[in-house]
Write a protein that holds these residues in place. Sequence first.
Motif, PDB file in Angstrom:
ATOM      1  N   ALA A 239      46.285  47.312  40.343  1.00 31.88           N
ATOM      2  CA  ALA A 239      45.232  46.338  40.648  1.00 31.88           C
ATOM      3  C   ALA A 239      45.804  45.006  41.118  1.00 31.88           C
ATOM      4  O   ALA A 239      45.237  44.358  41.997  1.00 31.88           O
ATOM      5  CB  ALA A 239      44.350  46.129  39.412  1.00 31.88           C
ATOM      6  N   ASP A 240      46.925  44.582  40.518  1.00 30.91           N
ATOM      7  CA  ASP A 240      47.475  43.263  40.868  1.00 30.91           C
ATOM      8  C   ASP A 240      47.824  43.161  42.355  1.00 30.91           C
ATOM      9  O   ASP A 240      47.362  42.242  43.044  1.00 30.91           O
ATOM     10  CB  ASP A 240      48.691  42.984  39.996  1.00 30.91           C
ATOM     11  N   PRO A 241      48.632  44.057  42.919  1.00 31.70           N
ATOM     12  CA  PRO A 241      48.937  43.918  44.356  1.00 31.70           C
ATOM     13  C   PRO A 241      47.725  44.138  45.260  1.00 31.70           C
ATOM     14  O   PRO A 241      47.638  43.544  46.337  1.00 31.70           O
ATOM     15  CB  PRO A 241      50.011  44.979  44.587  1.00 31.70           C
ATOM     16  N   ILE A 242      46.795  44.982  44.822  1.00 34.25           N
ATOM     17  CA  ILE A 242      45.597  45.209  45.645  1.00 34.25           C
ATOM     18  C   ILE A 242      44.768  43.937  45.747  1.00 34.25           C
ATOM     19  O   ILE A 242      44.362  43.514  46.844  1.00 34.25           O
ATOM     20  CB  ILE A 242      44.770  46.364  45.061  1.00 34.25           C
ATOM     21  N   ILE A 243      44.520  43.298  44.620  1.00 35.31           N
ATOM     22  CA  ILE A 243      43.707  42.079  44.645  1.00 35.31           C
ATOM     23  C   ILE A 243      44.447  40.942  45.330  1.00 35.31           C
ATOM     24  O   ILE A 243      43.852  40.150  46.068  1.00 35.31           O
ATOM     25  CB  ILE A 243      43.304  41.699  43.208  1.00 35.31           C
ATOM     26  N   ARG A 244      45.755  40.842  45.124  1.00 34.61           N
ATOM     27  CA  ARG A 244      46.513  39.790  45.814  1.00 34.61           C
ATOM     28  C   ARG A 244      46.530  40.010  47.330  1.00 34.61           C
ATOM     29  O   ARG A 244      46.535  39.052  48.107  1.00 34.61           O
ATOM     30  CB  ARG A 244      47.941  39.744  45.272  1.00 34.61           C
ATOM     31  N   GLY A 245      46.550  41.274  47.733  1.00 30.23           N
ATOM     32  CA  GLY A 245      46.438  41.537  49.174  1.00 30.23           C
ATOM     33  C   GLY A 245      45.109  41.065  49.722  1.00 30.23           C
ATOM     34  O   GLY A 245      45.027  40.527  50.844  1.00 30.23           O
ATOM     35  N   GLY A 246      44.034  41.258  48.940  1.00 28.70           N
ATOM     36  CA  GLY A 246      42.738  40.739  49.367  1.00 28.70           C
ATOM     37  C   GLY A 246      42.708  39.230  49.410  1.00 28.70           C
ATOM     38  O   GLY A 246      42.067  38.630  50.279  1.00 28.70           O
ATOM     39  N   ILE A 247      43.402  38.585  48.485  1.00 33.60           N
ATOM     40  CA  ILE A 247      43.446  37.110  48.498  1.00 33.60           C
ATOM     41  C   ILE A 247      44.133  36.608  49.755  1.00 33.60           C
ATOM     42  O   ILE A 247      43.710  35.612  50.365  1.00 33.60           O
ATOM     43  CB  ILE A 247      44.171  36.613  47.229  1.00 33.60           C
ATOM     44  N   CYS A 248      45.193  37.269  50.175  1.00 35.14           N
ATOM     45  CA  CYS A 248      45.909  36.845  51.384  1.00 35.14           C
ATOM     46  C   CYS A 248      45.125  37.151  52.653  1.00 35.14           C
ATOM     47  O   CYS A 248      45.250  36.440  53.654  1.00 35.14           O
ATOM     48  CB  CYS A 248      47.272  37.519  51.445  1.00 35.14           C
ATOM     49  N   LYS A 249      44.310  38.202  52.608  1.00 34.07           N
ATOM     50  CA  LYS A 249      43.620  38.656  53.821  1.00 34.07           C
ATOM     51  C   LYS A 249      42.253  38.020  53.995  1.00 34.07           C
ATOM     52  O   LYS A 249      41.869  37.653  55.103  1.00 34.07           O
ATOM     53  CB  LYS A 249      43.496  40.176  53.786  1.00 34.07           C
ATOM     54  N   PHE A 250      41.502  37.863  52.908  1.00 36.70           N
ATOM     55  CA  PHE A 250      40.138  37.347  52.979  1.00 36.70           C
ATOM     56  C   PHE A 250      40.103  35.975  52.310  1.00 36.70           C
ATOM     57  O   PHE A 250      40.005  35.862  51.092  1.00 36.70           O
ATOM     58  CB  PHE A 250      39.158  38.300  52.292  1.00 36.70           C
ATOM     59  N   THR A 251      40.183  34.934  53.138  1.00 35.74           N
ATOM     60  CA  THR A 251      40.296  33.573  52.613  1.00 35.74           C
ATOM     61  C   THR A 251      38.963  32.959  52.225  1.00 35.74           C
ATOM     62  O   THR A 251      38.936  31.893  51.604  1.00 35.74           O
ATOM     63  CB  THR A 251      40.953  32.674  53.678  1.00 35.74           C
ATOM     64  N   ASP A 252      37.835  33.586  52.578  1.00 36.01           N
ATOM     65  CA  ASP A 252      36.546  32.990  52.260  1.00 36.01           C
ATOM     66  C   ASP A 252      36.065  33.356  50.856  1.00 36.01           C
ATOM     67  O   ASP A 252      35.072  32.795  50.383  1.00 36.01           O
ATOM     68  CB  ASP A 252      35.490  33.413  53.280  1.00 36.01           C
ATOM     69  N   GLU A 253      36.708  34.291  50.188  1.00 39.68           N
ATOM     70  CA  GLU A 253      36.331  34.665  48.820  1.00 39.68           C
ATOM     71  C   GLU A 253      37.552  34.635  47.899  1.00 39.68           C
ATOM     72  O   GLU A 253      37.718  35.479  47.018  1.00 39.68           O
ATOM     73  CB  GLU A 253      35.709  36.064  48.805  1.00 39.68           C
ATOM     74  N   VAL A 254      38.394  33.638  48.108  1.00 36.41           N
ATOM     75  CA  VAL A 254      39.620  33.546  47.322  1.00 36.41           C
ATOM     76  C   VAL A 254      39.309  33.295  45.855  1.00 36.41           C
ATOM     77  O   VAL A 254      39.901  33.906  44.945  1.00 36.41           O
ATOM     78  CB  VAL A 254      40.524  32.440  47.893  1.00 36.41           C
ATOM     79  N   GLY A 255      38.361  32.414  45.585  1.00 34.50           N
ATOM     80  CA  GLY A 255      38.030  32.102  44.204  1.00 34.50           C
ATOM     81  C   GLY A 255      37.526  33.312  43.438  1.00 34.50           C
ATOM     82  O   GLY A 255      37.917  33.555  42.291  1.00 34.50           O
ATOM     83  N   ARG A 256      36.655  34.085  44.065  1.00 32.39           N
ATOM     84  CA  ARG A 256      36.119  35.270  43.393  1.00 32.39           C
ATOM     85  C   ARG A 256      37.210  36.306  43.129  1.00 32.39           C
ATOM     86  O   ARG A 256      37.224  36.952  42.076  1.00 32.39           O
ATOM     87  CB  ARG A 256      35.013  35.860  44.263  1.00 32.39           C
ATOM     88  N   LEU A 257      38.122  36.466  44.075  1.00 31.49           N
ATOM     89  CA  LEU A 257      39.191  37.444  43.883  1.00 31.49           C
ATOM     90  C   LEU A 257      40.153  37.021  42.775  1.00 31.49           C
ATOM     91  O   LEU A 257      40.635  37.878  42.004  1.00 31.49           O
ATOM     92  CB  LEU A 257      39.945  37.644  45.205  1.00 31.49           C
ATOM     93  N   TRP A 258      40.434  35.729  42.680  1.00 31.96           N
ATOM     94  CA  TRP A 258      41.297  35.269  41.583  1.00 31.96           C
ATOM     95  C   TRP A 258      40.625  35.531  40.236  1.00 31.96           C
ATOM     96  O   TRP A 258      41.284  35.915  39.254  1.00 31.96           O
ATOM     97  CB  TRP A 258      41.611  33.777  41.743  1.00 31.96           C
ATOM     98  N   ILE A 259      39.333  35.296  40.177  1.00 37.91           N
ATOM     99  CA  ILE A 259      38.609  35.561  38.934  1.00 37.91           C
ATOM    100  C   ILE A 259      38.636  37.052  38.606  1.00 37.91           C
ATOM    101  O   ILE A 259      38.785  37.457  37.438  1.00 37.91           O
ATOM    102  CB  ILE A 259      37.168  35.038  39.051  1.00 37.91           C
ATOM    103  N   SER A 260      38.511  37.891  39.631  1.00 30.91           N
ATOM    104  CA  SER A 260      38.568  39.339  39.401  1.00 30.91           C
ATOM    105  C   SER A 260      39.921  39.760  38.852  1.00 30.91           C
ATOM    106  O   SER A 260      40.019  40.598  37.938  1.00 30.91           O
ATOM    107  CB  SER A 260      38.272  40.070  40.710  1.00 30.91           C
ATOM    108  N   LEU A 261      40.999  39.167  39.388  1.00 29.79           N
ATOM    109  CA  LEU A 261      42.329  39.519  38.899  1.00 29.79           C
ATOM    110  C   LEU A 261      42.520  39.071  37.449  1.00 29.79           C
ATOM    111  O   LEU A 261      43.084  39.805  36.612  1.00 29.79           O
ATOM    112  CB  LEU A 261      43.388  38.876  39.803  1.00 29.79           C
ATOM    113  N   ALA A 262      42.025  37.873  37.130  1.00 29.72           N
ATOM    114  CA  ALA A 262      42.138  37.414  35.741  1.00 29.72           C
ATOM    115  C   ALA A 262      41.275  38.269  34.819  1.00 29.72           C
ATOM    116  O   ALA A 262      41.694  38.597  33.688  1.00 29.72           O
ATOM    117  CB  ALA A 262      41.709  35.942  35.652  1.00 29.72           C
ATOM    118  N   ASP A 263      40.100  38.659  35.287  1.00 30.88           N
ATOM    119  CA  ASP A 263      39.234  39.517  34.488  1.00 30.88           C
ATOM    120  C   ASP A 263      39.892  40.875  34.218  1.00 30.88           C
ATOM    121  O   ASP A 263      39.699  41.488  33.153  1.00 30.88           O
ATOM    122  CB  ASP A 263      37.899  39.681  35.208  1.00 30.88           C
ATOM    123  N   TYR A 264      40.660  41.348  35.191  1.00 29.81           N
ATOM    124  CA  TYR A 264      41.368  42.623  35.019  1.00 29.81           C
ATOM    125  C   TYR A 264      42.318  42.553  33.816  1.00 29.81           C
ATOM    126  O   TYR A 264      42.356  43.458  32.973  1.00 29.81           O
ATOM    127  CB  TYR A 264      42.133  42.937  36.303  1.00 29.81           C
TER     128      TYR A 264
END
Length: 903
Positions: A239-264
């Motif tokens: 999950a960690d590299p998958i979500i971090r890849g989304g953070i690097c690729k989709f910059t308009d939902e960075v906050g939500r993705l960081w929260i998802s990674l912490a929730d994981y």
Amino acid sequence: MVAWAEIPADRDLYPSESDLPYEEEILRDSFKLKGWWRYLVANASAPFKKRSILYERALKALPGSYKLWHTYLRERLDAVRPFPITHPSYSSLNNTFERALVTMHRMPRIWIMYLSFLTHQRLLTRARRTFDRALRALPVTQHDRIWPLYLKLVSLPGVPVETSFRVYRRYLAFDPSHVEDFVDFLIQSKRWQEAADRLAPVLNDDAFYSIKGKTKHQLWLELCDLLTKHATEILGLKADPIIRGGICKFTDEVGRLWISLADYYVRRGSYEKARDIFEEGISTVITVRDFSVIFEAYAQFEQSALAAKLEAAEDHSDNDMGGEGGGKDGMGKLEKRFLDGCWLNDDNDTDLRLARFERLFDRRPELLNSVLLRQNPHNVEQWHRRVKLFEGDPAHQASTYVEAVKTVDPAKAVGKPHTLWVSFAKMYEEHNRLDSAEEIFKKATQVNYKTVDHLASVWCEWAEMELRHKNFTKAIDIMRQATAEPSVEVKRRAAAEGNEPVQMKLHKSLRLWSFYADLEESQGSLESTCVVYERILDLRIATPQIILNYAFLLEENKYFEDAFKVYERGVKIFKYPHVRDIWVTYLSKFVKRYGKSKLDRARELFEEAIEQTPAQEVKPLFLQYAKLEEDYGLAKRAMNVYDWAVKTVADNEKLSLYEIYIARAAEISGVPTTRQIYEQAIKSGLPPNDVKFMCLKYAELERNLGEIDRARTIFVFSSNYADPRSDPDFWKKWKDFEIQHGNEDTFKNMLCISRSVSASYNQEYLMQKDQKLSVEEAVVTLKRAGVPGDQMGALEQQLAANSSANSSTNKDSSARAVSFVHGWAVEPEPDTAKRAVTNSEEIDLPESYSDEEDIKISQKSVTAAVFCELANKAAGREREDDVASTNESSLGELERIKRQRQQ
């Protein structure tokens, strides 16, 4: 004949007499569809049993007829629809479908009818096997008509999940593009692992196209939600590299993705790792929106952890209180509490969690400022705000300043980057670290700023710091060093590099030289100050204020001639309007200094200044010049100055200057001498309103001097500029004048002139209106005649020019019609070439005045220069009704005047 074996025992189902032709046709050729179809159509209204027998007989003869089978099955479906599913007719119809598929197994419509019927009956096993037979029997190109029904069957409640799962997997083998439906099915079936495994390859496939219109971003968020919400159930995916890849690729939902990674990590029980993820997210986002989302989630996480810890502590304390007492159990619990309280095994970190929670909110301004600086690290204002956040912590402030001056690029800075260096140095100055502050200023002077003014500000701040600490000599040395011109070798090196720094232009900074001059003037000697001012003049960077300051300095030290030389240099350097203040100050100082001792030189200066000054601004110089002549010169020369002034100033200033001219002439030479000035003003081409104003003042003057006839002549002349309809004040003043000083004849002449002037204005208005109408008529006529547009435009311009010329001619002629008459003009005799004006509108007094003395109104020869031909033209165009109304008003006025005189 009909075979009796085929006829049923029910006599109602026997063929009737009307069926004999169709029976005979079938006997002749029973393998033709046409005969059977006619037979069925003829029995369309017959009972279903009879039609069923006919269908069975027809299908026995033609078992491969699709038309017969399709129609027969449709009628059978309609017939069993009202019955419950448990009715025997359903089984009979199922057998009929089976018999039909023996020959119709290639027909998809028959299969669809049968499969839909089985789905309706909820015969899951039979239906599943029938679907399999249909897929095997039909070609692949027809499978897209079967699969939707198959998926509908396996989606029914009660179908085993494994069965549905296998069907969906077979469907994806047929059409992989419907993987989203499979994922949705897996999510509904709570098969999280399989859903994540199916969704992950989709995101890695760049050629994938969503049939539901979902973007890769939406699919990525769905996968992140699966990984975070079911972290303990999904294995095999990182999950960690998958979500971090989304953070690097989709910059308009960075906050939500960081929260998802912490929730994981929270769901996996790794709370410290989750806290590290929150910190990393806050320290990397670049938008305030993402920061707010992450900070809110982080605060909620810390609050939940603190609340859980407090609740656990309360439960633990309750258990300990309930277990204390005598016996072995009580002693065991006491020993356990003692061991738990040992510093080697202390699980009570409530204070630590509370401090961490408070620290998070205390750091919020700093974290938010970091976000803004990540957006633009060259924002000077944000760096200043960051320093204020650490107020009370000099070490942290100093490190922040160091980071700021290293990060901010002066060429890209938003704001003034030199203020960072200045504030940095002032911080050391506040803590009495002057040596460190000087080092900061020294480094600041070596930075290549965007503008010279920034570098000059640094040098000035450095010198001001030395002044605040009474280091005057050092401050002067700093300014001398700052204003020193670079050597030729340094200039050549900078030119060779092609990037000339601002240090090469610093010696021409006016701000720097102004500060240097003020510093020398307050702390240095007169000679050193003069050297600074002369250097400013040599560099050609002086301003009018610099010239004035230099001259004031010399005047304070009694070097008047040198000060006047400075003024002379100033008026040669600058042009208008910058030279205006220099001229005014120079002339004032010169006159105050020398008075009448150097009158010729003063006159030359005034004349030179007047020649350089435009007409809009020359009035103050003329007044100052005239004041000089009045105080120290000759009155005649003063009058000549005023006369020169009224001919030179702008038109909007002439009236006020004429008033001053007249007032000074009356005071110096007497009131009668102002007559020539009034006449000059009236003839000088002033605007009509100003001419009328001067005429009224002139008439008042003549009235005070007792020259009633001259005043009346002036009123006659100025009446040409006053329309009775728009300027009633003028005519009221003339009327009051005639009531006080005139007689009946003069009053009548005033009324006649009023009508003439009104008529002339009306005539001018009508001429302009007629000219406009003639232009419009000519244009309309040319348009009707088909004249091109460019020729019509030229004609319109020509007609407009003619109309303006005519109107100007009429104005000139009307202006010449009533000319000004001098006091020494002689009235011509009646037999001269110019004929007198006769009034054709005589006033007939009513009979009510017969008892009094008859009032004879006779015609009087008036000066031709006063009325000329205007009166004749106006009298000829008056209408009779205007005459009557005017006569009545005139009689009323005459009666009132007569009664006043009798009283």
